[in-house]
Scaffold this motif. Structure first.
Motif, PDB file in Angstrom:
ATOM      1  N   ARG A  25       0.818  -1.210   0.000  1.00 53.75           N
ATOM      2  CA  ARG A  25       0.000   0.000   0.000  1.00 53.75           C
ATOM      3  C   ARG A  25       0.854   1.264   0.000  1.00 53.75           C
ATOM      4  N   LEU A  26       0.358   2.278  -0.685  1.00 57.56           N
ATOM      5  CA  LEU A  26       1.012   3.579  -0.716  1.00 57.56           C
ATOM      6  C   LEU A  26       0.500   4.401   0.465  1.00 57.56           C
ATOM      7  N   VAL A  27       1.396   4.753   1.359  1.00 54.97           N
ATOM      8  CA  VAL A  27       1.007   5.426   2.595  1.00 54.97           C
ATOM      9  C   VAL A  27       0.229   6.709   2.321  1.00 54.97           C
ATOM     10  N   ASN A  28       0.640   7.458   1.312  1.00 58.45           N
ATOM     11  CA  ASN A  28       0.002   8.750   1.020  1.00 58.45           C
ATOM     12  C   ASN A  28      -1.497   8.634   0.781  1.00 58.45           C
ATOM     13  N   ASN A  29      -1.939   7.492   0.235  1.00 58.91           N
ATOM     14  CA  ASN A  29      -3.330   7.365  -0.204  1.00 58.91           C
ATOM     15  C   ASN A  29      -4.179   6.481   0.697  1.00 58.91           C
ATOM     16  N   LEU A  30      -3.779   6.323   1.942  1.00 60.42           N
ATOM     17  CA  LEU A  30      -4.576   5.544   2.879  1.00 60.42           C
ATOM     18  C   LEU A  30      -5.557   6.430   3.631  1.00 60.42           C
ATOM     19  N   ALA A  31      -6.738   5.886   3.893  1.00 57.88           N
ATOM     20  CA  ALA A  31      -7.695   6.577   4.750  1.00 57.88           C
ATOM     21  C   ALA A  31      -7.201   6.493   6.196  1.00 57.88           C
ATOM     22  N   PRO A  32      -7.595   7.444   7.050  1.00 57.95           N
ATOM     23  CA  PRO A  32      -7.112   7.431   8.440  1.00 57.95           C
ATOM     24  C   PRO A  32      -7.338   6.109   9.160  1.00 57.95           C
ATOM     25  N   GLU A  33      -8.492   5.491   8.917  1.00 59.74           N
ATOM     26  CA  GLU A  33      -8.783   4.240   9.623  1.00 59.74           C
ATOM     27  C   GLU A  33      -7.917   3.081   9.136  1.00 59.74           C
ATOM     28  N   GLU A  34      -7.227   3.255   8.011  1.00 60.33           N
ATOM     29  CA  GLU A  34      -6.344   2.209   7.506  1.00 60.33           C
ATOM     30  C   GLU A  34      -4.923   2.331   8.046  1.00 60.33           C
ATOM     31  N   ALA A  35      -4.677   3.374   8.815  1.00 53.45           N
ATOM     32  CA  ALA A  35      -3.310   3.702   9.218  1.00 53.45           C
ATOM     33  C   ALA A  35      -2.904   3.097  10.551  1.00 53.45           C
ATOM     34  N   ALA A  79       2.330  -3.395   9.077  1.00 50.34           N
ATOM     35  CA  ALA A  79       1.775  -4.021   7.874  1.00 50.34           C
ATOM     36  C   ALA A  79       1.904  -3.093   6.671  1.00 50.34           C
ATOM     37  N   ILE A  80       1.762  -1.791   6.897  1.00 49.59           N
ATOM     38  CA  ILE A  80       1.833  -0.815   5.806  1.00 49.59           C
ATOM     39  C   ILE A  80       3.234  -0.779   5.199  1.00 49.59           C
TER      40      ILE A  80
END
Length: 264
Positions: free
Chosen positions: A216-226, A231-232
């Motif tokens: 996953r690209l960190v820049n384009n994650l929703a807050p709840e995915e962070a 794992a990221i």
């Protein structure tokens, strides 16, 4: 202090860039043409394709206010005449609603996406794609094309590759090298419509699941995915980041992001 004469000796670097806006009804033609075209371009030419359902904001140019368009975005680090030649096949696909591609100084690079600078409420989330073959193209047309009923403000597919795929001499936190596309979905609207807007994003991204990359690209994650930074970033990168965090921020002051906890 730099004098005017000294400044003139160091001119601002230039690039050839901007965007071509096509009618949304021609999305299928433009998408297929762009998907076939961009793999043959050099590393110095980068591009993306965005399907836009724009609000009627005064800050937008007249042809774009409240419009449904397909925006091919271009940045080329080379002579304008070469850039003109390379993008000619794209310009030939359909009549443009607006064409802003031109020679420009780097200081105007933000005009390529031409996004409003005023605050606007929205939700966004993105995924990586490991490939974009014809079946994926047709699926994206189905999901955000003129007959889709989609209400997304933006669905942007960015072609990566080039230097993005090469590990730098000094390791960094980019975990998605080798994945050729980033797909970003943006839904605009108030917080009161949060669930509906998030559902509209999920419909598109879930529809592209067969071609999704695991990283996953960190820049384009929703807050709840962070929540799960390990794992990221992946184990190797996460351990290195945690070590850096321990050295420079042992109390975890900077934690309101994709938090990396200092190692014990």
């Amino acid at each position: 202090m730099v004098t005017a004469l000294e400044f003139d000796l160091f001119p601002v670097r230039r690039l050839y860039g901007g965007g071509i806006y096509f009618p949304g009804e021609r999305m299928a033609d433009v998408l297929r043409a762009w998907a076939a075209w961009h793999p043959g371009t050099p590393e110095t030419m980068v591009s993306s394709l965005a399907v836009l359902r724009l609000p009627p904001l005064p800050a937008l140019p007249d042809p774009l206010r409240g419009a449904y368009v397909v925006h091919v975005r271009i940045a080329y680090d080379g002579p304008a005449e070469d850039g003109e030649r390379m993008i000619a096949p794209l310009r030939a696909v359909a009549p443009a609603v607006l064409d802003t591609v031109r020679d420009m100084p780097y200081t105007e690079v933000a005009s390529i996406h031409n996004e409003p600078i005023e605050p606007f409420p929205y939700f966004e989330r993105g995924i990586m794609l490991r490939e974009f073959p014809p079946p994926a193209q047709e699926k994206l047309i189905e999901l955000v094309g003129p007959g889709s009923g989609s209400t997304l403000m933006v669905a942007e597919l960015r072609a990566l590759g080039g230097a993005w795929d090469r590990e730098p001499a000094v390791p960094n936190a980019v975990a998605t090298r080798g994945l050729p596309y980033s797909l970003l979905a943006v839904a605009g609207g108030p917080a009161s419509a949060e669930q509906r807007l998030k559902d509209s994003i999920a419909e598109v991204l879930d529809g592209m699941e067969p071609w999704r990359g695991e990283r996953r690209l960190v820049n384009n994650l929703a807050p709840e995915e962070a929540a799960d930074a390990a794992a990221i970033y992946g184990p190797g990168r996460y351990e290195r980041l945690a070590s850096v965090k321990k050295s420079y921020d042992p109390t975890n002051m900077f934690r309101l992001n994709h938090n990396v906890a200092p190692t014990a």
